[in-house]
Design a protein around this motif. Structure first.
Motif, PDB file in Angstrom:
ATOM      1  N   UNK A 208      -4.100 -37.903 -22.817  1.00  0.00           N
ATOM      2  CA  UNK A 208      -2.964 -38.450 -23.544  1.00  0.00           C
ATOM      3  C   UNK A 208      -3.381 -39.764 -24.176  1.00  0.00           C
ATOM      4  N   UNK A 209      -2.994 -39.962 -25.415  1.00  0.00           N
ATOM      5  CA  UNK A 209      -3.422 -41.172 -26.104  1.00  0.00           C
ATOM      6  C   UNK A 209      -2.839 -42.394 -25.411  1.00  0.00           C
ATOM      7  N   UNK A 210      -1.568 -42.312 -25.134  1.00  0.00           N
ATOM      8  CA  UNK A 210      -0.909 -43.423 -24.461  1.00  0.00           C
ATOM      9  C   UNK A 210      -0.227 -42.849 -23.229  1.00  0.00           C
ATOM     10  N   UNK A 211      -0.899 -43.024 -22.078  1.00  0.00           N
ATOM     11  CA  UNK A 211      -0.449 -42.351 -20.850  1.00  0.00           C
ATOM     12  C   UNK A 211       1.014 -42.648 -20.544  1.00  0.00           C
ATOM     13  N   UNK A 212       1.385 -43.937 -20.626  1.00  0.00           N
ATOM     14  CA  UNK A 212       2.728 -44.322 -20.210  1.00  0.00           C
ATOM     15  C   UNK A 212       3.777 -43.736 -21.144  1.00  0.00           C
ATOM     16  N   UNK A 213       3.526 -43.880 -22.451  1.00  0.00           N
ATOM     17  CA  UNK A 213       4.525 -43.397 -23.408  1.00  0.00           C
ATOM     18  C   UNK A 213       4.633 -41.875 -23.357  1.00  0.00           C
ATOM     19  N   UNK A 214       3.473 -41.226 -23.277  1.00  0.00           N
ATOM     20  CA  UNK A 214       3.469 -39.775 -23.246  1.00  0.00           C
ATOM     21  C   UNK A 214       4.187 -39.250 -21.998  1.00  0.00           C
ATOM     22  N   UNK A 215       4.005 -39.955 -20.880  1.00  0.00           N
ATOM     23  CA  UNK A 215       4.665 -39.555 -19.643  1.00  0.00           C
ATOM     24  C   UNK A 215       6.175 -39.623 -19.800  1.00  0.00           C
ATOM     25  N   UNK A 216       6.636 -40.667 -20.482  1.00  0.00           N
ATOM     26  CA  UNK A 216       8.075 -40.798 -20.731  1.00  0.00           C
ATOM     27  C   UNK A 216       8.589 -39.621 -21.535  1.00  0.00           C
ATOM     28  N   UNK A 217       7.759 -39.156 -22.466  1.00  0.00           N
ATOM     29  CA  UNK A 217       8.183 -38.039 -23.306  1.00  0.00           C
ATOM     30  C   UNK A 217       7.978 -36.698 -22.604  1.00  0.00           C
ATOM     31  N   UNK A 218       7.553 -36.745 -21.353  1.00  0.00           N
ATOM     32  CA  UNK A 218       7.451 -35.522 -20.571  1.00  0.00           C
ATOM     33  C   UNK A 218       6.157 -34.769 -20.756  1.00  0.00           C
ATOM     34  N   UNK A 219       5.162 -35.389 -21.432  1.00  0.00           N
ATOM     35  CA  UNK A 219       3.929 -34.661 -21.721  1.00  0.00           C
ATOM     36  C   UNK A 219       2.939 -34.668 -20.569  1.00  0.00           C
ATOM     37  N   UNK A 220       2.291 -33.516 -20.362  1.00  0.00           N
ATOM     38  CA  UNK A 220       1.256 -33.426 -19.337  1.00  0.00           C
ATOM     39  C   UNK A 220      -0.140 -33.508 -19.941  1.00  0.00           C
ATOM     40  N   UNK A 221      -0.219 -33.512 -21.257  1.00  0.00           N
ATOM     41  CA  UNK A 221      -1.532 -33.524 -21.889  1.00  0.00           C
ATOM     42  C   UNK A 221      -2.227 -32.173 -21.846  1.00  0.00           C
ATOM     43  N   UNK A 222      -1.445 -31.082 -21.703  1.00  0.00           N
ATOM     44  CA  UNK A 222      -2.069 -29.758 -21.646  1.00  0.00           C
ATOM     45  C   UNK A 222      -1.798 -28.920 -22.894  1.00  0.00           C
TER      46      UNK A 222
END
Ligand code: ADP
Length: 262
Positions: A208-222
């Motif tokens: 994930x490019x931005x771990x914290x922001x992506x986590x907020x958006x529910x992304x797992x990076x998969x």
């Protein structure tokens, strides 16, 4: 430790056999390395949600259950994390299946234009606050050797990202065109864009490019890892061009088995 067999110093069938055997060993070793890397990545990804749920449960056990507000917040946060774990498990299954597609794609035939149109219409319905445009250069329907559900899944992953990471302008453009042997689908957004040195990495699992922001958006990076494995399993390609701050274009190329007049 190197398990390879020394290659005999002769020029005969035995030498060929040893070389072949060593190649097989290398492939098995790479496979084992990938699997253990995967297990490591998964454990790492599960650690955060598990720790959050555990923290809330300990809080409730100590005193929190007596405070209705704390109780409520903890239940809500824990439910959110279990949902995240659920998604993670589903996406990991998808990824592991995507890695096997090459074995059984031969019976698959899907009308690409029809599926793109269907996904495009669904996006319009689900996101009424967004503008979706489709630029269709195909004068014929084309059939690609890919399973319908997989093409749909790829388009949904890319379309969802385009919507999710769009910050400048709520617009996503689809495009359809072809060359002699490939059909090309473009998905363009006007979002935050991706820096040059991240362009290859976004297709890695759990990246994930931005771990914290992506986590907020529910992304797992998969998502992109699944899309890329699927596309390559069907002998296609996916490329990304992006300008930081102004948006990204993902381009998929899939082989064509047949073109049909509509
Ligand atoms: P996620 O579930 O986190 O979105 P993906 O594999 O789909 O996982 O994407 C990996 C990362 O690539 C995302 O976390 C995000 O940082 C970045 N990314 C993906 N698509 C886009 C896009 N259209 N615009 C900007 N960044 C994107």
């Amino acid at each position: 430790k190197d398990a390879r067999v020394p290659v005999p110093d002769s020029n005969d069938e035995l030498t060929d056999l040893v070389i072949l055997f060593n190649q097989m060993l290398d492939r098995m070793q790479r496979y084992i390395d990938q699997q253990s890397q995967f297990v490591g990545d998964v454990s790492h990804e599960l650690r955060t949600p598990v720790a959050i749920v555990q923290g809330h449960m300990q809080l409730l056990q100590r005193w929190g259950k007596d405070d209705p507000q704390v109780l409520n917040d903890s239940i809500e946060a824990s439910l959110k994390e279990t949902e995240r774990m659920n998604n993670l498990v589903q996406e990991m299954l998808d990824l592991s299946r995507a890695e096997q597609v090459e074995l059984n794609f031969r019976d698959a035939t899907t009308p690409v234009k029809e599926v793109v149109m269907q996904v495009y219409n669904n996006f319009k319905m689900i996101h009424p606050d967004f503008t979706f445009i489709i630029d269709d250069d195909l004068d014929q329907e084309v059939i690609s050797p890919i399973f319908h559900d997989h093409l749909e899944q790829i388009l949904i992953i890319l379309g969802d990202n385009a919507v999710k990471y769009s910050t400048n302008r709520p617009e996503v453009d689809f495009s359809l065109s072809r060359s002699a042997k490939f059909v090309e689908i473009g998905i363009q957004d006007y979002g935050e864009g991706i820096a040059d040195d991240e362009i290859d990495k976004v297709f890695d699992r759990f990246y994930r490019v931005d771990k914290a922001r992506s986590r907020k958006k529910g992304g797992n990076g998969l998502g992109l890892a699944i899309a890329k494995r699927l596309i390559e399993g069907y002998h296609g390609t996916i490329t990304l061009e992006s300008t930081l701050g102004s948006g990204s274009v993902f381009t998929i190329q899939l082989p064509i088995v047949e073109a049909i007049d509509e």
